[in-house]
Design a protein around this motif. Sequence first.
Motif, PDB file in Angstrom:
ATOM      1  N   ASN A   6       0.823  -1.218   0.000  1.00 55.74           N
ATOM      2  CA  ASN A   6       0.000   0.000   0.000  1.00 55.74           C
ATOM      3  C   ASN A   6       0.852   1.261   0.000  1.00 55.74           C
ATOM      4  O   ASN A   6       0.504   2.246  -0.656  1.00 55.74           O
ATOM      5  CB  ASN A   6      -0.962  -0.004   1.188  1.00 55.74           C
ATOM      6  CG  ASN A   6      -2.106  -0.963   0.979  1.00 55.74           C
ATOM      7  OD1 ASN A   6      -2.551  -1.192  -0.141  1.00 55.74           O
ATOM      8  ND2 ASN A   6      -2.589  -1.550   2.059  1.00 55.74           N
ATOM      9  N   LYS A   7       1.968   1.241   0.719  1.00 54.04           N
ATOM     10  CA  LYS A   7       2.855   2.411   0.753  1.00 54.04           C
ATOM     11  C   LYS A   7       3.439   2.667  -0.639  1.00 54.04           C
ATOM     12  O   LYS A   7       3.461   3.806  -1.115  1.00 54.04           O
ATOM     13  CB  LYS A   7       3.973   2.200   1.778  1.00 54.04           C
ATOM     14  CG  LYS A   7       4.849   3.409   1.954  1.00 54.04           C
ATOM     15  CD  LYS A   7       4.047   4.571   2.511  1.00 54.04           C
ATOM     16  CE  LYS A   7       4.952   5.679   2.970  1.00 54.04           C
ATOM     17  NZ  LYS A   7       4.202   6.763   3.595  1.00 54.04           N
ATOM     18  N   ILE A   8       3.916   1.611  -1.296  1.00 56.98           N
ATOM     19  CA  ILE A   8       4.484   1.764  -2.638  1.00 56.98           C
ATOM     20  C   ILE A   8       3.415   2.254  -3.602  1.00 56.98           C
ATOM     21  O   ILE A   8       3.630   3.205  -4.361  1.00 56.98           O
ATOM     22  CB  ILE A   8       5.111   0.448  -3.129  1.00 56.98           C
ATOM     23  CG1 ILE A   8       6.326   0.085  -2.270  1.00 56.98           C
ATOM     24  CG2 ILE A   8       5.501   0.551  -4.605  1.00 56.98           C
ATOM     25  CD1 ILE A   8       6.859  -1.319  -2.509  1.00 56.98           C
ATOM     26  N   TYR A   9       2.260   1.617  -3.583  1.00 56.88           N
ATOM     27  CA  TYR A   9       1.167   1.981  -4.487  1.00 56.88           C
ATOM     28  C   TYR A   9       0.743   3.442  -4.284  1.00 56.88           C
ATOM     29  O   TYR A   9       0.668   4.219  -5.238  1.00 56.88           O
ATOM     30  CB  TYR A   9      -0.025   1.049  -4.274  1.00 56.88           C
ATOM     31  CG  TYR A   9      -1.270   1.501  -4.990  1.00 56.88           C
ATOM     32  CD1 TYR A   9      -1.435   1.291  -6.347  1.00 56.88           C
ATOM     33  CD2 TYR A   9      -2.277   2.175  -4.305  1.00 56.88           C
ATOM     34  CE1 TYR A   9      -2.573   1.725  -7.014  1.00 56.88           C
ATOM     35  CE2 TYR A   9      -3.413   2.612  -4.954  1.00 56.88           C
ATOM     36  CZ  TYR A   9      -3.553   2.385  -6.308  1.00 56.88           C
ATOM     37  OH  TYR A   9      -4.678   2.829  -6.962  1.00 56.88           O
ATOM     38  N   ASN A  10       0.460   3.814  -3.041  1.00 56.75           N
ATOM     39  CA  ASN A  10      -0.018   5.177  -2.761  1.00 56.75           C
ATOM     40  C   ASN A  10       1.025   6.229  -3.112  1.00 56.75           C
ATOM     41  O   ASN A  10       0.678   7.298  -3.629  1.00 56.75           O
ATOM     42  CB  ASN A  10      -0.436   5.303  -1.298  1.00 56.75           C
ATOM     43  CG  ASN A  10      -1.712   4.541  -1.007  1.00 56.75           C
ATOM     44  OD1 ASN A  10      -2.575   4.402  -1.861  1.00 56.75           O
ATOM     45  ND2 ASN A  10      -1.830   4.035   0.201  1.00 56.75           N
ATOM     46  N   THR A  11       2.290   5.941  -2.851  1.00 55.09           N
ATOM     47  CA  THR A  11       3.350   6.903  -3.179  1.00 55.09           C
ATOM     48  C   THR A  11       3.492   7.047  -4.685  1.00 55.09           C
ATOM     49  O   THR A  11       3.605   8.162  -5.203  1.00 55.09           O
ATOM     50  CB  THR A  11       4.686   6.479  -2.547  1.00 55.09           C
ATOM     51  OG1 THR A  11       4.496   6.335  -1.131  1.00 55.09           O
ATOM     52  CG2 THR A  11       5.771   7.505  -2.803  1.00 55.09           C
ATOM     53  N   ALA A  12       3.480   5.925  -5.407  1.00 57.72           N
ATOM     54  CA  ALA A  12       3.601   5.977  -6.872  1.00 57.72           C
ATOM     55  C   ALA A  12       2.444   6.746  -7.490  1.00 57.72           C
ATOM     56  O   ALA A  12       2.644   7.584  -8.381  1.00 57.72           O
ATOM     57  CB  ALA A  12       3.678   4.563  -7.449  1.00 57.72           C
ATOM     58  N   VAL A  13       1.240   6.493  -7.021  1.00 56.88           N
ATOM     59  CA  VAL A  13       0.068   7.196  -7.553  1.00 56.88           C
ATOM     60  C   VAL A  13       0.148   8.692  -7.227  1.00 56.88           C
ATOM     61  O   VAL A  13      -0.150   9.537  -8.075  1.00 56.88           O
ATOM     62  CB  VAL A  13      -1.238   6.575  -7.011  1.00 56.88           C
ATOM     63  CG1 VAL A  13      -2.434   7.453  -7.297  1.00 56.88           C
ATOM     64  CG2 VAL A  13      -1.444   5.190  -7.604  1.00 56.88           C
ATOM     65  N   ALA A  14       0.585   9.020  -6.020  1.00 58.29           N
ATOM     66  CA  ALA A  14       0.674  10.437  -5.626  1.00 58.29           C
ATOM     67  C   ALA A  14       1.729  11.183  -6.434  1.00 58.29           C
ATOM     68  O   ALA A  14       1.550  12.362  -6.753  1.00 58.29           O
ATOM     69  CB  ALA A  14       0.986  10.544  -4.131  1.00 58.29           C
ATOM     70  N   LEU A  15       2.833  10.512  -6.768  1.00 56.91           N
ATOM     71  CA  LEU A  15       3.935  11.179  -7.473  1.00 56.91           C
ATOM     72  C   LEU A  15       3.823  11.112  -9.003  1.00 56.91           C
ATOM     73  O   LEU A  15       4.539  11.839  -9.685  1.00 56.91           O
ATOM     74  CB  LEU A  15       5.271  10.570  -7.048  1.00 56.91           C
ATOM     75  CG  LEU A  15       5.670  10.775  -5.586  1.00 56.91           C
ATOM     76  CD1 LEU A  15       6.981  10.057  -5.300  1.00 56.91           C
ATOM     77  CD2 LEU A  15       5.775  12.253  -5.250  1.00 56.91           C
ATOM     78  N   ALA A  16       2.980  10.242  -9.529  1.00 57.01           N
ATOM     79  CA  ALA A  16       2.862  10.101 -10.988  1.00 57.01           C
ATOM     80  C   ALA A  16       2.350  11.405 -11.593  1.00 57.01           C
ATOM     81  O   ALA A  16       1.306  11.914 -11.190  1.00 57.01           O
ATOM     82  CB  ALA A  16       1.922   8.954 -11.341  1.00 57.01           C
ATOM     83  N   PRO A  17       3.092  11.955 -12.565  1.00 55.48           N
ATOM     84  CA  PRO A  17       2.626  13.192 -13.205  1.00 55.48           C
ATOM     85  C   PRO A  17       1.365  12.925 -14.025  1.00 55.48           C
ATOM     86  O   PRO A  17       1.158  11.815 -14.518  1.00 55.48           O
ATOM     87  CB  PRO A  17       3.802  13.586 -14.102  1.00 55.48           C
ATOM     88  CG  PRO A  17       4.583  12.352 -14.298  1.00 55.48           C
ATOM     89  CD  PRO A  17       4.359  11.482 -13.118  1.00 55.48           C
ATOM     90  N   VAL A  18       0.543  13.941 -14.146  1.00 49.89           N
ATOM     91  CA  VAL A  18      -0.733  13.775 -14.835  1.00 49.89           C
ATOM     92  C   VAL A  18      -0.801  14.698 -16.043  1.00 49.89           C
ATOM     93  O   VAL A  18      -0.622  15.903 -15.926  1.00 49.89           O
ATOM     94  CB  VAL A  18      -1.916  14.082 -13.894  1.00 49.89           C
ATOM     95  CG1 VAL A  18      -3.235  13.983 -14.638  1.00 49.89           C
ATOM     96  CG2 VAL A  18      -1.901  13.150 -12.706  1.00 49.89           C
ATOM     97  N   ASP A  19      -1.042  14.093 -17.202  1.00 49.45           N
ATOM     98  CA  ASP A  19      -1.377  14.841 -18.402  1.00 49.45           C
ATOM     99  C   ASP A  19      -2.829  14.475 -18.711  1.00 49.45           C
ATOM    100  O   ASP A  19      -3.732  15.251 -18.480  1.00 49.45           O
ATOM    101  CB  ASP A  19      -0.431  14.498 -19.550  1.00 49.45           C
ATOM    102  CG  ASP A  19      -0.694  15.301 -20.801  1.00 49.45           C
ATOM    103  OD1 ASP A  19      -1.414  16.316 -20.718  1.00 49.45           O
ATOM    104  OD2 ASP A  19      -0.199  14.923 -21.871  1.00 49.45           O
ATOM    105  N   LEU A  20      -3.012  13.240 -19.166  1.00 53.31           N
ATOM    106  CA  LEU A  20      -4.368  12.737 -19.388  1.00 53.31           C
ATOM    107  C   LEU A  20      -4.812  11.807 -18.260  1.00 53.31           C
ATOM    108  O   LEU A  20      -5.966  11.408 -18.207  1.00 53.31           O
ATOM    109  CB  LEU A  20      -4.446  12.001 -20.728  1.00 53.31           C
ATOM    110  CG  LEU A  20      -4.114  12.843 -21.957  1.00 53.31           C
ATOM    111  CD1 LEU A  20      -4.099  11.995 -23.203  1.00 53.31           C
ATOM    112  CD2 LEU A  20      -5.100  13.996 -22.094  1.00 53.31           C
ATOM    113  N   GLY A  21      -3.883  11.426 -17.392  1.00 54.11           N
ATOM    114  CA  GLY A  21      -4.218  10.585 -16.252  1.00 54.11           C
ATOM    115  C   GLY A  21      -4.013   9.098 -16.450  1.00 54.11           C
ATOM    116  O   GLY A  21      -4.219   8.319 -15.538  1.00 54.11           O
ATOM    117  N   TYR A  22      -3.603   8.688 -17.670  1.00 57.43           N
ATOM    118  CA  TYR A  22      -3.457   7.255 -17.948  1.00 57.43           C
ATOM    119  C   TYR A  22      -2.361   6.622 -17.098  1.00 57.43           C
ATOM    120  O   TYR A  22      -2.537   5.507 -16.591  1.00 57.43           O
ATOM    121  CB  TYR A  22      -3.195   7.007 -19.440  1.00 57.43           C
ATOM    122  CG  TYR A  22      -2.992   5.551 -19.756  1.00 57.43           C
ATOM    123  CD1 TYR A  22      -4.049   4.652 -19.653  1.00 57.43           C
ATOM    124  CD2 TYR A  22      -1.751   5.073 -20.139  1.00 57.43           C
ATOM    125  CE1 TYR A  22      -3.865   3.309 -19.923  1.00 57.43           C
ATOM    126  CE2 TYR A  22      -1.562   3.728 -20.409  1.00 57.43           C
ATOM    127  CZ  TYR A  22      -2.614   2.852 -20.301  1.00 57.43           C
ATOM    128  OH  TYR A  22      -2.436   1.520 -20.557  1.00 57.43           O
TER     129      TYR A  22
END
Length: 138
Positions: A35-51
Amino acid sequence: MAKVKYGDWDLVAELENYQEEMEQWVKKGIAKTVNKIYNTAVALAPVDLGYLKESINFTYKDGGFTGVIEVGAEYAIFVEYGTGIYATGTGGSRAKKIPWAYEDPKTGKWVWTKGQKAQPFWSPAIDEGRKTFKAYFS
């Protein structure tokens, strides 16, 4: 595999309970790490279209003893390590010609670029997961 039990039945029952408690404790630590890895990756992933952000998911295998986190966006590695003159990681840039041009599919205009700077989201997530794992299992 058959269990052969000898000796004190109370001790055998206690050991079986201990095994169950230990397995649950280990699964909880794995879940916290995933959960820590998943939540951190999602929080840090840059968003253009969100894919990219939407392509990150996780599953559990082996009854919860194994957690798998995947990034489904095929371009994720280019976001993580950059491209062109900005490429980081093993080998750095391997571009043959810098700058290069491509046609923007939205506008139809030609765009010249030297590359894209790295926007790490996966490596920091792994680092955070490692900290969580060590703190839990130490």
